[in-house]
Design a protein around this motif. Structure first.
Motif, PDB file in Angstrom:
ATOM      1  N   ARG A  52     -58.685  66.350 -47.235  1.00  9.00           N
ATOM      2  CA  ARG A  52     -57.713  66.509 -46.157  1.00  9.00           C
ATOM      3  C   ARG A  52     -57.551  67.974 -45.768  1.00  9.00           C
ATOM      4  NH1 ARG A  52     -52.848  64.018 -48.977  1.00  9.00           N
ATOM      5  NH2 ARG A  52     -51.765  64.890 -47.172  1.00  9.00           N
ATOM      6  N   SER A  63     -58.895  70.026 -41.846  1.00 10.23           N
ATOM      7  CA  SER A  63     -57.848  70.652 -41.042  1.00 10.23           C
ATOM      8  C   SER A  63     -58.097  72.150 -40.984  1.00 10.23           C
ATOM      9  CB  SER A  63     -56.468  70.362 -41.632  1.00 10.23           C
ATOM     10  OG  SER A  63     -55.463  71.069 -40.950  1.00 10.23           O
ATOM     11  N   THR A  93     -54.469  67.306 -43.359  1.00  9.30           N
ATOM     12  CA  THR A  93     -54.316  66.197 -42.432  1.00  9.30           C
ATOM     13  C   THR A  93     -53.349  65.172 -43.018  1.00  9.30           C
ATOM     14  OG1 THR A  93     -56.205  65.032 -43.387  1.00  9.30           O
ATOM     15  CG2 THR A  93     -56.651  66.526 -41.568  1.00  9.30           C
TER      16      THR A  93
END
Length: 616
Positions: free
Chosen positions: A281, A285, A290
């Motif tokens: 994640r 980003s 994220t």
């Protein structure tokens, strides 16, 4: 009652059988593991040594006990209704004693079923029937069913069907010897009733064999139910123990995956991300993380290369080996991040020719290159530190000899030569100091500092060393991204002030050197970055309106001895990165689109210290 009896057969065992099975069982703290299928939040409590194994679940035990109480109430009401109906239909003589006994039993059974104390466990979570409960259920059933059988003259109530209920209840909810005792009591009642009734009628041989066979059947029911209950209890404990181990293993796997520096995504054919660890994640980003999984990869322009790669992998035919590829993600702020993908597929159970799920392993290419360089730099760093120590002594001798020569230098040529020697000696000293600064060694913990105060102080100091900056208003300090000091404690980070000063001076010097020299060509900003899943961070950025760096230059920015200046040592940004890593911070560079005035940015991400951290 048939289904209740089948469920009831899952309890009952001897004391020794229970102990042996309980020693080999693992008791999970989750009542959902009960094979009764209920989702009860009651914690699991181990059964006493003299209770059946299935009693390891208090909620299951309560439900089973309540089921027997409801069955007793239903039987009592049915017997009353049967007596009344038989009397009305056959128009026979009404037997008030029989109706009174049946009515009293029905009332007692209903009251005992309704009584609130019978809805919870007795004591502090202890499983098993108390003496009062045993007498109020099994004892009352045996007594009243015996009276009904003795008083019955016209209704012809089946004694075996009634006596089966207390025997089953004892077999399920009590130890085996208690179940056999209930069967023996029921048999004696049946035999005694048959003997008394048939002696009065002088017909002893007609019903005594029937009572004996019924008693034998009750003993068989007690033994079979107890044995089946014991076996099912052992199987249940084994299954629940395996389930507990599986849950523990799943938690360990989840913990390992969450702590992996490598990103892990589980993606299906529709582009739906089912699982994503924090590293993945973060890589998807530009800053922060994220949203947690599940989320959709399609529809986000920055993830288009990733979606395309996964779709091509799904459409491919090679599935024997992991597929490794490299992609470049470009985010909305024009930040770029290179990723290396390794894809592994799992085959669906119901599909023979299509892969159902793709496991994607993500790695930052910069980290891969950094690890590749780390082995080379480790040996070079140890050698450089040793060489730097050895250079210091002859360098000091050269400086001292040059100073002596400068005292006797009278001619301009000699003075110029001694000045050149002194300048190069100072340059060598700075290089040696830079190398020793990043040399490995034991360092004290980083102190917690007030970032706003330190930034204002070092920028004022830097502007004092560069009067043209203050005169031309070339620098702008923006601290609006930090929490207001009026509303709470100041923003604290862990960083050595001298090290932070060195990093910021290096970045400011580079911004001044490559900037346009116009008003506010340099911007220093600080911004709080908060995320529920991670430790809060503060990002300190140094913007410049200079021309962005070329791709090959950007790739080698933080490498040692790499410089775009002819007289540069190439250790400035490398030392900045090493100093940041020593304090748990990271430094990086990114370029912005031409629509923005300040296209180049060096930023530092520093973890926020606790408010009660001591100041230096």
């Amino acid at each position: 009652m048939t289904r209740s009896h089948r469920t009831a057969t899952t309890r009952g065992s001897t004391r020794s059988t229970l102990r042996g099975a309980d020693d080999q069982s693992t008791r999970p703290a989750d009542s959902q593991a009960s094979w009764f299928g209920a989702e009860d939040p009651v914690d699991l409590i181990g059964p006493p040594s003299d209770l059946p194994g299935i009693a390891s679940d208090p909620s299951a035990y309560i439900r089973l006990y309540r089921a027997f109480l409801a069955a007793r109430a239903a039987v009592g009401l049915i017997v009353v209704a049967g007596i009344a109906t038989s009397t009305l239909l056959e128009r026979g003589e009404f037997n008030p004693q029989l109706m009174a006994v049946a009515s009293v039993y029905a009332v007692l059974a209903v009251v005992w079923w309704w009584w609130p104390s019978q809805r919870t466990l007795r004591g502090s979570g202890e499983l098993g029937l108390s003496s009062r409960q045993s007498l109020a259920t099994v004892g009352v059933d045996l007594v009243f069913f015996g009276l009904l059988n003795q008083l019955d003259r016209n209704i012809n109530i089946n004694p075996a069907a009634l006596m089966a209920l207390p025997v089953l209840m004892a077999s399920v909810l009590m130890p085996r010897f208690m179940a056999l005792g209930a069967a023996a009591a029921a048999t004696l009642i049946l035999l005694g009733t048959a003997i008394v009734d048939n002696l009065l009628r002088n017909n002893l041989g007609s019903s005594l064999p029937s009572a004996g066979l019924t008693g034998f059947g009750l003993f068989a029911v007690a033994l079979v139910v107890s044995e089946l209950s014991s076996r099912l209890a052992r199987e249940q404990r084994s299954a629940r123990g395996n389930m507990a181990l599986a849950r523990q293993q799943a938690q360990l796997n989840r913990l390992v995956i969450d702590e992996m520096p490598e990103g892990v995504l589980v993606v299906d054919r529709q582009g739906q991300v089912r699982t994503a660890n924090p590293s993945a994640r973060k890589l998807l980003s530009a800053h922060g993380h994220t949203a947690p999984a599940p989320f959709q990869l399609r529809g986000v322009p920055a993830w288009a290369p990733l979606v395309k790669t996964i779709e091509e992998a799904f459409a491919g035919t090679r599935r024997l080996h992991d597929d490794s590829r490299e992609i470049l993600l470009t985010f909305d702020d024009q930040t770029r991040r290179g990723l290396r993908l390794r894809l592994k597929f799992t085959r669906s159970r119901h599909q023979q020719h299509h892969d159902d799920v793709c496991v994607v392993f993500l790695e930052d290419l910069r980290l891969i290159h950094a690890r590749a360089r780390q082995d080379k730099l480790a040996a070079m760093g140890r050698m450089s530190a040793g060489v730097a120590h050895e250079i210091r002594n002859p360098l000091a001798a050269i400086a001292q000899a040059n100073a002596l020569l400068a005292e006797d230098a009278t001619q301009p040529t000699q003075q110029r030569l001694t000045t050149m020697v002194a300048d190069n000696v100072e340059r060598l000293k700075r290089i040696v100091d830079d190398i020793l600064t990043v040399a490995p060694g034991l360092r004290p913990p980083s102190p917690a500092i007030d970032l706003e105060t330190v930034l204002r102080a070092l920028i004022d100091e830097w502007q004092g060393l560069h009067p043209q900056v203050r005169a031309g208003q070339l620098l702008k300090l923006d601290l609006h991204g930090l929490p207001p000091r009026e509303l709470g404690p100041p923003a604290m980070v862990r960083f050595e002030p001298d090290h932070l000063r060195r990093v910021m001076v290096n970045l400011l010097d580079n911004a001044l050197r490559h900037g346009s020299g116009h008003t506010e060509s340099i911007v220093v900003s600080a911004q709080w970055i908060g995320n529920p899943d991670t430790v809060p961070q503060i990002m300190v950025s140094v913007f410049s309106d200079g021309t962005p760096m070329a791709t090959d230059v950007e790739r080698s920015l933080f490498e040692p001895f790499f410089s775009t200046r002819s007289r540069g040592t190439g250790l400035g940004l490398y030392i900045c990165r090493e100093l940041c890593e020593q304090h748990g911070a990271t430094i990086d560079y990114r370029s912005h689109p031409p629509t923005q005035k300040h296209r180049t940015e060096f930023y530092i991400l520093m973890p926020v210290a606790e408010p009660n951290s001591p100041l230096p």
